[in-house]
Design an enzyme around this catalytic site. Structure first.
Site, PDB file in Angstrom:
ATOM      1  N   HIS A 129     -16.998 -44.802  59.312  1.00  0.00           N
ATOM      2  CA  HIS A 129     -18.251 -44.066  59.109  1.00  0.00           C
ATOM      3  C   HIS A 129     -18.363 -42.913  60.097  1.00  0.00           C
ATOM      4  CE1 HIS A 129     -22.783 -43.785  59.610  1.00  0.00           C
ATOM      5  NE2 HIS A 129     -22.590 -43.500  58.337  1.00  0.00           N
ATOM      6  N   HIS A 133     -23.034 -34.402  59.687  1.00  0.00           N
ATOM      7  CA  HIS A 133     -23.947 -35.334  59.005  1.00  0.00           C
ATOM      8  C   HIS A 133     -25.292 -34.672  58.704  1.00  0.00           C
ATOM      9  CE1 HIS A 133     -27.217 -38.290  58.792  1.00  0.00           C
ATOM     10  NE2 HIS A 133     -26.350 -38.915  57.988  1.00  0.00           N
TER      11      HIS A 133
HETATM   12  O1  G3P Z   1     -22.187 -42.326  53.218  1.00  0.00           O
HETATM   13  C1  G3P Z   1     -22.437 -43.627  53.511  1.00  0.00           C
HETATM   14  C2  G3P Z   1     -23.466 -43.663  54.608  1.00  0.00           C
HETATM   15  O2  G3P Z   1     -22.898 -42.931  55.603  1.00  0.00           O
HETATM   16  C3  G3P Z   1     -24.740 -43.041  54.162  1.00  0.00           C
HETATM   17  O3  G3P Z   1     -25.593 -42.759  55.182  1.00  0.00           O
HETATM   18  O4  G3P Z   1     -26.802 -41.069  56.480  1.00  0.00           O
HETATM   19  O5  G3P Z   1     -24.765 -42.129  57.420  1.00  0.00           O
HETATM   20  O6  G3P Z   1     -24.563 -40.513  55.590  1.00  0.00           O
HETATM   21  P1  G3P Z   1     -25.419 -41.560  56.227  1.00  0.00           P
HETATM   22 CA    CA Z   2     -22.318 -40.507  54.878  1.00  0.00          CA
END
Ligand code: G3P
Ligand code: CA
Length: 306
Positions: free
Chosen positions: A29, A71
Site C-alpha cells: 500500500h 495519494h
Molecule cells: O487503493 C486501496 C486503498 O489504498 C484505498 O485507500 O485512500 O489509501 O488510496 P487510499
Molecule cells: Ca490507493
C-alpha cells in the site's frame, strides 16, 4: 519463472473458480509505507525487498499532463511545497478530501514535474529520508518492472474533469504508448487497475480490456448482491474497505460466484484493532473470510499461507 507464475495467478484468479487454498496476493500500500515515506523510491524498493506481489501507486496528473505517484490531490502533507512555493497556493476549492482540509493547499495539477522535482518528499516522514523525490509513474515502473506487478489507482478523476483534464485518457494513452497491456509486458510486470470512480472503471474496461480492473468502495450499499451483479458486467474485482467487508462477509461468495476477485484495504501494524497483530488480522481476512488479496503498509507481516 516467478512472473510467469504470477501471470497465470492473475488470469486464473479472473477465469477459474478459486480453489480454497489458492495463493493469496500481497499489495504494498503506497509501497512499504509502514516503514518509508509513501510513494517514494525508498518505499517502493522496500516493498520489493519484502516480496510484495504488487506495488500500489496512487496517481495524480501534473500541470504538464504527466502521471505522478501521489495519494493526496495536493502536495503539502507529503512534501515541503509550503516552503518552496509558499507564494503559490492553489485557489481554494472543496473538490476533494485533500482540498477540504483546513489551511492553504498546493494542488499537484498546478505544478509541473520539473517544479515538483525541487521538492523533498522524505523529511516529513523522517529526516533520514531527506532528498526522496516525488516520482513520475514512468519512474515507478522503472523501479518495479521485473520484480513484481503494479496496481495503479486513478485518484479523483472528477477533480481533473472539472479542470478540463481527462485523467483516464492520459492513463490509457500512457499504457498503450508503453505497451503495458501486451502479454509480453504483463509477463514481467502484471498490471491491475483500481479506482473509487465507478464510471472510470467502466471506461478502462472498454479501453484496456486486457488489464484486470477493480472497483474500490467504502460504502455498505456497494456490497449488495444486486450491486455486485451490476459490477460484474465490466469489472474483474471488488475492493471493499476491510470493516465494510467484515459487516458483509457473504459478499465474498457472491463475488466469487460471479468470477470477481475480492481485495481488502488497508492493513497497518500501527492501527489498534481487536486482533493481537496485523498478521493475525490479515490471516483472518485471507483464510477465514476467503478474500483473494489485500493492501498492507507492512508487506513483511503478510501470512503467505494459513
Ligand atoms: O487503493 C486501496 C486503498 O489504498 C484505498 O485507500 O485512500 O489509501 O488510496 P487510499
Ligand atoms: Ca490507493
Amino acid at each position: 519463472m516467478r512472473h510467469l507464475l504470477m501471470i497465470l495467478l492473475v488470469f486464473a484468479a479472473v477465469a477459474l473458480p478459486r480453489a480454497a487454498d489458492a495463493p493469496r496476493q500481497l499489495i504494498a500500500h503506497r509501497g512499504a509505507s509502514g516503514y518509508a515515506p509513501e510513494h517514494t523510491e525508498a518505499a517502493y524498493r522496500l516493498a520489493i525487498e519484502q516480496k510484495a506481489d504488487f506495488v500500489e501507486p496512487d496517481l495524480a496528473v501534473s500541470k504538464d499532463g504527466v502521471l505522478i505517484c501521489l495519494h493526496d490531490d495536493t502536495l503539502e502533507r507529503t512534501t515541503n511545497i509550503a516552503e518552496v512555493f509558499k507564494d503559490r497556493p492553489s485557489k481554494p476549492s472543496d473538490a476533494t478530501e485533500s482540498t477540504r482540509r483546513p489551511g492553504p493547499h498546493w494542488l499537484a495539477n498546478d505544478f509541473t514535474v520539473a517544479e515538483m522535482k525541487r521538492l523533498d518528499a522524505g523529511t516529513w516522514r523522517d529526516p533520514k529520508f531527506a532528498g526522496q523525490k516525488v516520482l513520475t509513474f514512468e519512474e515507478m515502473i522503472g523501479i518495479v518492472r521485473g520484480h513484481g506487478g503494479i496496481y495503479p489507482e486513478l485518484k479523483s478523476p472528477p477533480l481533473y474533469t472539472a479542470r478540463g483534464v481527462d485523467m483516464e485518457k492520459i492513463f490509457v494513452d500512457f499504457v498503450k504508448k508503453h505497451g503495458l497491456d501486451t502479454a509480453a509486458s504483463m509477463k514481467t510486470m502484471p498490471v491491475i487497475i483500481q479506482s473509487f470512480d465507478w464510471d472510470t472503471v467502466k471506461r478502462v474496461a472498454g479501453d484496456l480490456p486486457a488489464i484486470p480492473r477493480v472497483f474500490l468502495t467504502s460504502r455498505d450499499e456497494d456490497l449488495t448482491e444486486a450491486r455486485i451483479r451490476e459490477l460484474a458486467k465490466f469489472a474483474t474485482g471488488l475492493a471493499p474497505e476491510k470493516d465494510v467487508l467484515a459487516r458483509h462477509p457473504e459478499a465474498v461468495k457472491i463475488a466469487h460466484d460471479l468470477k470477481l476477485t475480492v481485495t481488502c484495504w488497508t492493513f497497518r501494524a500501527d492501527e489498534k484493532t481487536k486482533y493481537a497483530s496485523v498478521r493475525d488480522e490479515m490471516q483472518h481476512f485471507l483464510y477465514d473470510l476467503g478474500i483473494d488479496a489485500l493492501f498492507t503498509n507492512n508487506p513483511d507481516q503478510f501470512p503467505r499461507r494459513r
